[in-house]
Scaffold this active site. Structure first.
Site, PDB file in Angstrom:
ATOM      1  N   TYR A   1       0.765  -1.239  -0.041  1.00 44.18           N
ATOM      2  CA  TYR A   1      -0.113   0.139   0.103  1.00 44.18           C
ATOM      3  C   TYR A   1       0.659   1.490  -0.068  1.00 44.18           C
ATOM      4  O   TYR A   1       0.580   2.277  -0.462  1.00 44.18           O
ATOM      5  CB  TYR A   1      -1.112  -0.105   1.152  1.00 44.18           C
ATOM      6  CG  TYR A   1      -2.197  -0.952   0.769  1.00 44.18           C
ATOM      7  CD1 TYR A   1      -2.371  -2.202   1.386  1.00 44.18           C
ATOM      8  CD2 TYR A   1      -3.230  -0.408   0.057  1.00 44.18           C
ATOM      9  CE1 TYR A   1      -3.162  -3.088   0.920  1.00 44.18           C
ATOM     10  CE2 TYR A   1      -4.178  -1.345  -0.387  1.00 44.18           C
ATOM     11  CZ  TYR A   1      -4.027  -2.651   0.056  1.00 44.18           C
ATOM     12  OH  TYR A   1      -5.306  -3.294  -0.152  1.00 44.18           O
TER      13      TYR A   1
ATOM     14  N   ASN B   1     -11.914   3.006  -6.859  1.00 40.99           N
ATOM     15  CA  ASN B   1     -10.438   3.176  -6.760  1.00 40.99           C
ATOM     16  C   ASN B   1     -10.010   3.997  -5.352  1.00 40.99           C
ATOM     17  O   ASN B   1     -11.071   4.676  -4.562  1.00 40.99           O
ATOM     18  CB  ASN B   1      -9.884   4.065  -7.691  1.00 40.99           C
ATOM     19  CG  ASN B   1     -10.254   3.707  -8.910  1.00 40.99           C
ATOM     20  OD1 ASN B   1     -10.355   2.279  -9.139  1.00 40.99           O
ATOM     21  ND2 ASN B   1     -10.494   4.354  -9.903  1.00 40.99           N
TER      22      ASN B   1
ATOM     23  N   HIS C   1     -14.489   1.842  -1.588  1.00 39.70           N
ATOM     24  CA  HIS C   1     -13.453   1.095  -1.335  1.00 39.70           C
ATOM     25  C   HIS C   1     -12.587   1.554  -0.436  1.00 39.70           C
ATOM     26  O   HIS C   1     -11.227   1.016  -0.340  1.00 39.70           O
ATOM     27  CB  HIS C   1     -12.946   0.132  -2.193  1.00 39.70           C
ATOM     28  CG  HIS C   1     -13.863  -0.578  -2.930  1.00 39.70           C
ATOM     29  ND1 HIS C   1     -13.657  -1.340  -4.283  1.00 39.70           N
ATOM     30  CD2 HIS C   1     -15.020  -1.309  -2.702  1.00 39.70           C
ATOM     31  CE1 HIS C   1     -14.739  -2.025  -4.771  1.00 39.70           C
ATOM     32  NE2 HIS C   1     -15.555  -1.900  -3.555  1.00 39.70           N
TER      33      HIS C   1
HETATM   34  C1  BV8 Z   1     -18.253  -7.652   1.056  1.00 38.43           C
HETATM   35  C2  BV8 Z   1      -9.918  -1.853  -2.166  1.00 38.43           C
HETATM   36  C3  BV8 Z   1     -19.226  -8.690   2.930  1.00 38.43           C
HETATM   37  C4  BV8 Z   1      -8.622  -2.670  -1.814  1.00 38.43           C
HETATM   38  C5  BV8 Z   1     -11.209  -3.459  -3.118  1.00 38.43           C
HETATM   39  C6  BV8 Z   1     -21.628 -10.982  -3.853  1.00 38.43           C
HETATM   40  C7  BV8 Z   1     -21.918 -10.230  -2.978  1.00 38.43           C
HETATM   41  C8  BV8 Z   1     -21.069  -9.471  -1.814  1.00 38.43           C
HETATM   42  C9  BV8 Z   1     -19.969  -9.791  -1.791  1.00 38.43           C
HETATM   43  C10 BV8 Z   1     -19.399 -10.914  -2.804  1.00 38.43           C
HETATM   44  C11 BV8 Z   1     -20.256 -11.384  -3.640  1.00 38.43           C
HETATM   45  N1  BV8 Z   1     -19.415 -12.011  -4.535  1.00 38.43           N
HETATM   46  C12 BV8 Z   1     -18.315 -12.174  -3.923  1.00 38.43           C
HETATM   47  C13 BV8 Z   1     -18.056 -11.268  -2.874  1.00 38.43           C
HETATM   48  C14 BV8 Z   1     -17.037 -10.949  -2.188  1.00 38.43           C
HETATM   49  C15 BV8 Z   1     -15.812  -9.866  -2.699  1.00 38.43           C
HETATM   50  C16 BV8 Z   1     -15.893 -10.037  -4.142  1.00 38.43           C
HETATM   51  O1  BV8 Z   1     -16.571  -9.187  -5.037  1.00 38.43           O
HETATM   52  N2  BV8 Z   1     -15.001 -10.817  -4.935  1.00 38.43           N
HETATM   53  C17 BV8 Z   1     -14.746 -10.810  -6.203  1.00 38.43           C
HETATM   54  C18 BV8 Z   1     -13.259 -11.098  -6.435  1.00 38.43           C
HETATM   55  C19 BV8 Z   1     -15.453 -12.053  -6.657  1.00 38.43           C
HETATM   56  N3  BV8 Z   1     -16.456  -8.706  -2.384  1.00 38.43           N
HETATM   57  C20 BV8 Z   1     -16.258  -8.293  -1.019  1.00 38.43           C
HETATM   58  O2  BV8 Z   1     -15.585  -8.902  -0.240  1.00 38.43           O
HETATM   59  C21 BV8 Z   1     -16.731  -6.690  -0.542  1.00 38.43           C
HETATM   60  N4  BV8 Z   1     -17.254  -7.044   0.844  1.00 38.43           N
HETATM   61  O3  BV8 Z   1     -19.174  -8.241   0.158  1.00 38.43           O
HETATM   62  O4  BV8 Z   1     -18.140  -7.767   2.412  1.00 38.43           O
HETATM   63  C22 BV8 Z   1     -19.462  -8.306   4.024  1.00 38.43           C
HETATM   64  C23 BV8 Z   1     -20.978  -7.979   4.385  1.00 38.43           C
HETATM   65  C24 BV8 Z   1     -21.331  -7.389   5.812  1.00 38.43           C
HETATM   66  C25 BV8 Z   1     -20.237  -7.670   6.719  1.00 38.43           C
HETATM   67  C26 BV8 Z   1     -18.940  -7.924   6.392  1.00 38.43           C
HETATM   68  C27 BV8 Z   1     -18.715  -8.410   5.185  1.00 38.43           C
HETATM   69  C28 BV8 Z   1     -15.592  -5.640  -0.700  1.00 38.43           C
HETATM   70  C29 BV8 Z   1     -14.870  -5.680  -1.986  1.00 38.43           C
HETATM   71  C30 BV8 Z   1     -14.135  -4.771  -1.936  1.00 38.43           C
HETATM   72  C31 BV8 Z   1     -12.464  -5.109  -1.853  1.00 38.43           C
HETATM   73  N5  BV8 Z   1     -11.696  -4.041  -2.075  1.00 38.43           N
HETATM   74  N6  BV8 Z   1     -10.340  -2.350  -3.344  1.00 38.43           N
HETATM   75  C32 BV8 Z   1      -7.373  -2.216  -2.683  1.00 38.43           C
HETATM   76  O5  BV8 Z   1      -7.739  -1.364  -3.608  1.00 38.43           O
HETATM   77  O6  BV8 Z   1      -6.365  -2.850  -2.665  1.00 38.43           O
HETATM   78  S1  BV8 Z   1     -11.466  -4.179  -4.710  1.00 38.43           S
HETATM   79  C33 BV8 Z   1     -10.558  -3.686  -6.086  1.00 38.43           C
HETATM   80  O7  BV8 Z   1     -11.187  -4.292  -7.136  1.00 38.43           O
HETATM   81  C34 BV8 Z   1     -10.375  -2.313  -6.196  1.00 38.43           C
HETATM   82  O8  BV8 Z   1     -10.966  -1.312  -5.549  1.00 38.43           O
HETATM   83  C35 BV8 Z   1     -10.881  -2.142  -7.699  1.00 38.43           C
HETATM   84  O9  BV8 Z   1     -11.227  -0.951  -7.990  1.00 38.43           O
HETATM   85  C36 BV8 Z   1     -11.955  -3.152  -7.796  1.00 38.43           C
HETATM   86  C37 BV8 Z   1     -12.581  -3.647  -8.839  1.00 38.43           C
HETATM   87  O10 BV8 Z   1     -11.575  -3.895  -9.802  1.00 38.43           O
HETATM   88  P1  BV8 Z   1     -11.730  -2.648 -10.897  1.00 38.43           P
HETATM   89  O11 BV8 Z   1     -11.719  -1.385 -10.586  1.00 38.43           O
HETATM   90  O12 BV8 Z   1     -12.896  -3.117 -12.148  1.00 38.43           O
HETATM   91  O13 BV8 Z   1     -10.136  -2.941 -11.803  1.00 38.43           O
HETATM   92  P2  BV8 Z   1      -9.903  -4.269 -12.541  1.00 38.43           P
HETATM   93  O14 BV8 Z   1      -8.254  -4.425 -12.877  1.00 38.43           O
HETATM   94  O15 BV8 Z   1     -10.520  -5.595 -12.193  1.00 38.43           O
HETATM   95  O16 BV8 Z   1     -10.690  -3.746 -14.145  1.00 38.43           O
HETATM   96  C38 BV8 Z   1     -10.059  -2.699 -14.739  1.00 38.43           C
HETATM   97  C39 BV8 Z   1     -10.578  -2.609 -15.727  1.00 38.43           C
HETATM   98  O17 BV8 Z   1     -10.229  -1.249 -16.718  1.00 38.43           O
HETATM   99  C40 BV8 Z   1     -10.489  -3.707 -16.843  1.00 38.43           C
HETATM  100  O18 BV8 Z   1     -11.600  -4.284 -17.504  1.00 38.43           O
HETATM  101  C41 BV8 Z   1      -9.455  -3.038 -17.882  1.00 38.43           C
HETATM  102  O19 BV8 Z   1      -9.652  -3.857 -19.253  1.00 38.43           O
HETATM  103  C42 BV8 Z   1      -9.978  -1.618 -17.936  1.00 38.43           C
HETATM  104  N7  BV8 Z   1      -9.065  -0.832 -18.528  1.00 38.43           N
HETATM  105  C43 BV8 Z   1      -7.724  -0.745 -18.188  1.00 38.43           C
HETATM  106  N8  BV8 Z   1      -7.181   0.556 -18.674  1.00 38.43           N
HETATM  107  C44 BV8 Z   1      -8.256   1.086 -18.964  1.00 38.43           C
HETATM  108  C45 BV8 Z   1      -9.393   0.612 -19.137  1.00 38.43           C
HETATM  109  N9  BV8 Z   1     -10.568   0.835 -19.275  1.00 38.43           N
HETATM  110  C46 BV8 Z   1     -10.552   2.238 -19.643  1.00 38.43           C
HETATM  111  N10 BV8 Z   1      -9.442   3.031 -20.304  1.00 38.43           N
HETATM  112  C47 BV8 Z   1      -8.193   2.378 -19.882  1.00 38.43           C
HETATM  113  N11 BV8 Z   1      -6.886   3.031 -20.023  1.00 38.43           N
END
Ligand code: BV8
Ligand code: ZN
Length: 258
Positions: free
Chosen positions: A71, A106, A123
């Protein structure tokens, strides 16, 4: 670099008459500022780690110095980065559309540094660490952290009050999002007439539910992304390209004199 796609006239017209626009951004909107996205290969020594294995409470408990070092590296990169044309185009939209709700996944502050005044961070952010014990906020010294080469472990500071480790002020996988920010984002998705998601793989929940709410309501939905996602066939307008190129083209197309 993917070029500027033709912006559909119908979308231009829709944006011109939008009353309440929701914009949800992901890591892709900061990519052209030089910040690695979440799922692209992590640059530097982080290639050997999967971010999802680092962004968890368990990872911090197991190896606090590794996670804190990651981080601090990201905070250093964000502090040295500049907002790009995508952040600035979103700022322009805030000046033009009667109501804009900006929601981001973000943890960087590039929207704020582009001039956006109200940014809903679902987040958390890199700038608000707190004590893992008593939860008191921790304040960084003002200077930008020196450049820990990617992958270097850095021991987290200790809380002056209770001695527990300071942790990043982000929402980790398995942690709940800030309720107020989520409520605002969800309410906006239920009220808006235009919803855009920019630079997100829409894989992380519950954030990914927001666009699904808008799709379910049949309002105008736009995806701007450099690659395809599961939403390609579900959104009304799927614009493939870099956010820093497509967003300014969209804003200029809709408001040529603004
Ligand atoms: C929770 C902070 C429960 C940290 C992050 C269903 C319902 C609820 C939860 C879940 C569920 N299914 C699964 C879950 C669990 C989990 C989850 O979603 N897992 C995923 C992997 C399946 N969710 C959680 O755990 C959440 N919490 O549900 O808690 C709870 C409830 C009550 C009480 C207690 C607990 C919390 C999730 C938050 C995690 N933290 N970030 C850090 O940053 O280190 S998430 C992390 O992923 C980042 O924030 C990031 O932003 C986020 C999403 O990713 P993206 O932003 O989309 O980034 P990515 O790289 O994936 O994609 C970028 C895109 O941009 C790509 O498509 C690329 O092609 C494109 N791109 C690239 N360059 C460009 C571009 N586009 C345009 N122009 C460009 N130049
Ligand atoms: Zn403490």
């Amino acid at each position: 670099m993917v070029g500027t796609p033709k912006i559909p006239d119908q979308l231009i017209e829709t944006l011109r008459t939008a009353r309440h626009l929701v914009v949800v951004t992901g890591a892709g909107v900061s990519a052209e500022s030089g910040l690695p996205t979440f799922r692209d290969k992590q640059t530097g020594l982080w290639e050997r780690f999967n971010p999802e294995d680092l962004a968890t409470p368990g990872a911090f408990d197991r190896d606090p110095a590794l996670v804190w070092g990651w981080y601090e590296w990201r905070r250093m990169k964000a502090a040295r980065a500049l907002p790009n044309a995508a952040h600035l185009a979103i700022r322009r939209l805030e000046e033009i559309v009667p109501r804009v709700t900006l929601v981001t996944q973000n943890v960087d502050d590039l929207h704020e540094r582009a001039g956006s005044r109200v940014v809903h961070h679902l987040h958390g952010t890199l700038k608000n660490p707190f004590c893992s014990g008593c939860k008191r906020p921790f304040h960084f010294s003002p200077e930008i952290p020196d450049d820990p080469e990617a992958g270097r472990s850095v021991d987290p500071p200790r809380c002056a009050h209770c001695g527990a480790r300071i942790r990043p002020g982000v929402v980790w996988f398995g942690e709940e999002m800030p309720q107020r920010e989520w409520n605002i984002a969800e309410q906006a998705a239920l009220e808006c007439d235009v919803f855009a998601c920019v630079g997100t793989s829409s894989l992380v929940y519950p954030a990914a539910l927001l666009i699904q709410r808008a799709i379910g309501r049949g309002v105008v939905t736009v995806q701007i992304n450099s690659t395809g996602t599961d939403l390609d066939k579900l959104v009304m307008f799927d614009l493939r390209g870099s956010a820093g190129i497509v967003l300014p083209a969209l804003v200029t197309g809709a408001y040529p004199d603004r």
